[in-house]
Design a protein around this motif. Structure first.
Motif, PDB file in Angstrom:
ATOM      1  N   ARG A   7     -12.896   2.963   3.965  1.00 53.78           N
ATOM      2  CA  ARG A   7     -12.692   2.836   2.103  1.00 53.78           C
ATOM      3  C   ARG A   7     -11.422   1.686   2.000  1.00 53.78           C
ATOM      4  O   ARG A   7     -11.374   0.790   1.456  1.00 53.78           O
ATOM      5  CB  ARG A   7     -12.430   3.795   1.644  1.00 53.78           C
ATOM      6  N   ILE A   8      -9.804   2.299   2.472  1.00 53.89           N
ATOM      7  CA  ILE A   8      -8.995   1.874   2.305  1.00 53.89           C
ATOM      8  C   ILE A   8      -8.687   0.846   3.083  1.00 53.89           C
ATOM      9  O   ILE A   8      -8.897  -0.542   2.309  1.00 53.89           O
ATOM     10  CB  ILE A   8      -7.851   2.461   3.015  1.00 53.89           C
ATOM     11  N   LEU A   9      -8.782   0.469   4.149  1.00 54.70           N
ATOM     12  CA  LEU A   9     -10.209  -1.136   4.647  1.00 54.70           C
ATOM     13  C   LEU A   9     -10.654  -1.796   3.879  1.00 54.70           C
ATOM     14  O   LEU A   9     -10.381  -3.437   3.657  1.00 54.70           O
ATOM     15  CB  LEU A   9      -9.619  -0.797   6.146  1.00 54.70           C
TER      16      LEU A   9
ATOM     17  N   LEU B  82       0.856  -1.082   0.068  1.00 49.93           N
ATOM     18  CA  LEU B  82      -0.012   0.149  -0.083  1.00 49.93           C
ATOM     19  C   LEU B  82       0.785   0.926  -0.641  1.00 49.93           C
ATOM     20  O   LEU B  82       1.478   1.309   0.690  1.00 49.93           O
ATOM     21  CB  LEU B  82      -0.726   0.046   1.021  1.00 49.93           C
ATOM     22  N   ILE B  83       0.903   2.090  -1.082  1.00 50.83           N
ATOM     23  CA  ILE B  83       1.406   3.203  -1.077  1.00 50.83           C
ATOM     24  C   ILE B  83       0.523   4.564  -0.215  1.00 50.83           C
ATOM     25  O   ILE B  83      -0.557   4.789  -1.421  1.00 50.83           O
ATOM     26  CB  ILE B  83       1.942   3.584  -2.403  1.00 50.83           C
ATOM     27  N   ASP B  84       0.538   5.349   0.663  1.00 55.39           N
ATOM     28  CA  ASP B  84       0.257   6.096   0.920  1.00 55.39           C
ATOM     29  C   ASP B  84      -1.265   5.847   2.066  1.00 55.39           C
ATOM     30  O   ASP B  84      -2.424   6.397   0.925  1.00 55.39           O
ATOM     31  CB  ASP B  84       0.104   7.284   0.497  1.00 55.39           C
ATOM     32  N   ALA B  85      -1.263   5.684   2.827  1.00 55.69           N
ATOM     33  CA  ALA B  85      -2.405   5.496   3.791  1.00 55.69           C
ATOM     34  C   ALA B  85      -2.631   6.476   3.982  1.00 55.69           C
ATOM     35  O   ALA B  85      -2.608   7.352   5.175  1.00 55.69           O
ATOM     36  CB  ALA B  85      -2.515   4.406   5.636  1.00 55.69           C
ATOM     37  N   ALA B  86      -3.368   7.524   2.701  1.00 55.65           N
ATOM     38  CA  ALA B  86      -3.474   9.143   2.798  1.00 55.65           C
ATOM     39  C   ALA B  86      -5.201   9.709   3.724  1.00 55.65           C
ATOM     40  O   ALA B  86      -4.630  10.536   4.660  1.00 55.65           O
ATOM     41  CB  ALA B  86      -4.396   9.578   1.141  1.00 55.65           C
ATOM     42  N   ASN B  87      -6.077   8.566   3.682  1.00 54.86           N
ATOM     43  CA  ASN B  87      -7.094   8.989   3.846  1.00 54.86           C
ATOM     44  C   ASN B  87      -8.553   8.037   3.955  1.00 54.86           C
ATOM     45  O   ASN B  87      -8.324   7.160   3.523  1.00 54.86           O
ATOM     46  CB  ASN B  87      -7.794  10.693   3.561  1.00 54.86           C
ATOM     47  N   GLU B  88      -9.875   8.481   4.893  1.00 53.53           N
ATOM     48  CA  GLU B  88     -10.726   7.478   5.015  1.00 53.53           C
ATOM     49  C   GLU B  88     -10.229   5.846   4.923  1.00 53.53           C
ATOM     50  O   GLU B  88     -10.710   5.769   4.210  1.00 53.53           O
ATOM     51  CB  GLU B  88     -11.001   7.336   3.240  1.00 53.53           C
TER      52      GLU B  88
ATOM     53  N   ALA C 184      -2.535  -0.304  12.523  1.00 50.93           N
ATOM     54  CA  ALA C 184      -3.488  -1.148  13.265  1.00 50.93           C
ATOM     55  C   ALA C 184      -3.830  -2.641  13.183  1.00 50.93           C
ATOM     56  O   ALA C 184      -3.912  -3.393  13.783  1.00 50.93           O
ATOM     57  CB  ALA C 184      -3.682   0.127  14.718  1.00 50.93           C
ATOM     58  N   GLU C 185      -4.496  -2.722  12.016  1.00 50.15           N
ATOM     59  CA  GLU C 185      -5.817  -2.950  11.774  1.00 50.15           C
ATOM     60  C   GLU C 185      -5.335  -3.920  11.059  1.00 50.15           C
ATOM     61  O   GLU C 185      -5.451  -5.148  10.987  1.00 50.15           O
ATOM     62  CB  GLU C 185      -6.823  -2.689  11.292  1.00 50.15           C
ATOM     63  N   THR C 186      -4.027  -3.795  10.254  1.00 49.48           N
ATOM     64  CA  THR C 186      -3.286  -5.229   8.959  1.00 49.48           C
ATOM     65  C   THR C 186      -2.095  -5.260  10.116  1.00 49.48           C
ATOM     66  O   THR C 186      -1.874  -6.538   9.606  1.00 49.48           O
ATOM     67  CB  THR C 186      -3.150  -4.042   8.132  1.00 49.48           C
TER      68      THR C 186
ATOM     69  N   GLN D  59      -9.677  -6.473  -2.319  1.00 45.91           N
ATOM     70  CA  GLN D  59      -8.772  -6.676  -3.447  1.00 45.91           C
ATOM     71  C   GLN D  59      -7.423  -7.270  -2.971  1.00 45.91           C
ATOM     72  O   GLN D  59      -6.741  -7.681  -3.328  1.00 45.91           O
ATOM     73  CB  GLN D  59      -8.597  -5.182  -4.224  1.00 45.91           C
ATOM     74  N   ALA D  60      -6.902  -6.696  -1.846  1.00 46.84           N
ATOM     75  CA  ALA D  60      -5.326  -6.929  -1.230  1.00 46.84           C
ATOM     76  C   ALA D  60      -5.374  -7.761  -0.003  1.00 46.84           C
ATOM     77  O   ALA D  60      -4.815  -7.154   0.709  1.00 46.84           O
ATOM     78  CB  ALA D  60      -4.957  -5.917  -1.530  1.00 46.84           C
ATOM     79  N   PRO D  61      -5.791  -9.453   0.333  1.00 48.37           N
ATOM     80  CA  PRO D  61      -5.577 -10.117   1.618  1.00 48.37           C
ATOM     81  C   PRO D  61      -4.229 -10.148   2.286  1.00 48.37           C
ATOM     82  O   PRO D  61      -4.313  -9.911   3.335  1.00 48.37           O
ATOM     83  CB  PRO D  61      -6.718 -10.760   1.629  1.00 48.37           C
ATOM     84  N   GLN D  62      -3.593  -9.606   1.533  1.00 45.16           N
ATOM     85  CA  GLN D  62      -2.378 -10.091   2.087  1.00 45.16           C
ATOM     86  C   GLN D  62      -1.355  -9.413   1.909  1.00 45.16           C
ATOM     87  O   GLN D  62      -0.140  -9.370   1.294  1.00 45.16           O
ATOM     88  CB  GLN D  62      -1.852 -11.287   0.506  1.00 45.16           C
ATOM     89  N   LEU D  63      -1.733  -7.721   2.743  1.00 43.95           N
ATOM     90  CA  LEU D  63      -1.138  -6.684   2.787  1.00 43.95           C
ATOM     91  C   LEU D  63       0.402  -6.978   3.236  1.00 43.95           C
ATOM     92  O   LEU D  63       0.659  -7.366   4.329  1.00 43.95           O
ATOM     93  CB  LEU D  63      -2.163  -5.758   3.413  1.00 43.95           C
ATOM     94  N   GLU D  64       1.493  -6.188   2.627  1.00 44.74           N
ATOM     95  CA  GLU D  64       3.278  -6.736   3.627  1.00 44.74           C
ATOM     96  C   GLU D  64       3.340  -5.723   4.403  1.00 44.74           C
ATOM     97  O   GLU D  64       4.125  -5.668   5.011  1.00 44.74           O
ATOM     98  CB  GLU D  64       3.730  -7.431   2.227  1.00 44.74           C
TER      99      GLU D  64
END
Length: 226
Positions: free
Chosen positions: A65-67, A56-62, A98-100, A73-78
């Motif tokens: 929606r990102i989660l 993930l590049i830039d957890a900017a806002n919202e 925190a959540e991922t 779409q991307a459950p294996q976030l590294e």
């Protein structure tokens, strides 16, 4: 009221707040682009097609929606990389991290203002591995001291995630003539001098572009000083 998340595969690189997420399908990877927040920040998720692992590049806002995007779409976030220290690029970082429970990444010169300690500090020339994908870290000084871009080769084309250092029509905002000269130098030497015209640019706000579309404007940018 939150808009339901919609994914479209007609990728144009132009996204709007509350609008569909654009998905670009490449042989090696999928690129998701979403606009969030009052400053229409771009959030990017790049997923390795072979392993399913994502960055993930830039957890900017919202954050919700990102989660939701990550869950579907991307459950294996590294990793979560923050391109630079400006607050509009990390409003969702604390909650998403925190959540991922995945490591966060930043350049040491921009890490201190972030709302969570960076688990990994990266500098110019470092390589971030996500599944089978390799992302080269490119330090672009001037917009902030520790701004970074990521470069990866997909489908024989270089893909550049430039944060707020390079946009269609110019480099990022700078606070002084010296900072502009530094940013213009780094963008010229570390992007335009290295990569060919086909390289795609994914900026921190607004539409995508290519180095080829922007290259003829370099003398104008230098002369105008912004």
């Amino acid at each position: 009221m939150a808009h339901p998340l919609k994914i479209v595969d007609e990728y144009t690189g132009t996204v709007e707040g509350g609008g569909p997420v654009h998905r670009r399908l490449l042989p090696e990877a999928r690129i998701l682009k979403m606009s969030v927040g009052p400053m229409d920040n771009n959030v990017y998720v790049v997923t390795c097609e072979h392993t399913g692992k994502s960055i993930l590049i830039d957890a900017a806002n919202e954050a919700p929606r990102i989660l939701e995007l990550l869950s579907s779409q991307a459950p294996q976030l590294e990793l979560i990389l923050t391109t630079h220290q400006h607050a509009d690029h990390w409003q969702a970082l604390e909650r998403v991290a925190a959540e991922t429970q995945v490591p966060t990444v930043a350049h040491p010169l921009d890490a201190e203002p972030l709302p969570v300690p960076s688990d990994r500090l990266v500098d110019h020339g470092d390589v971030i591995q996500v599944g089978d994908l390799s992302f080269e870290v490119i330090h672009l000084r001037g917009h902030t001291p520790g701004s970074v871009a990521l470069a990866t080769s997909l489908g024989g084309v270089t893909h550049l995630f430039t944060g707020d250092s390079l946009f269609p029509g110019g480099v990022g905002k700078t606070s002084s003539p010296e900072a502009f000269r530094r940013l213009f130098h780094d963008v010229s030497e570390r992007l335009f001098d290295r990569f060919d015209d086909s390289a795609t640019v994914y900026p921190g706000h607004g539409a995508d572009t290519t180095l080829g579309a922007e290259r003829p404007q370099l003398p104008q940018w230098r002369d105008r000083g912004w």
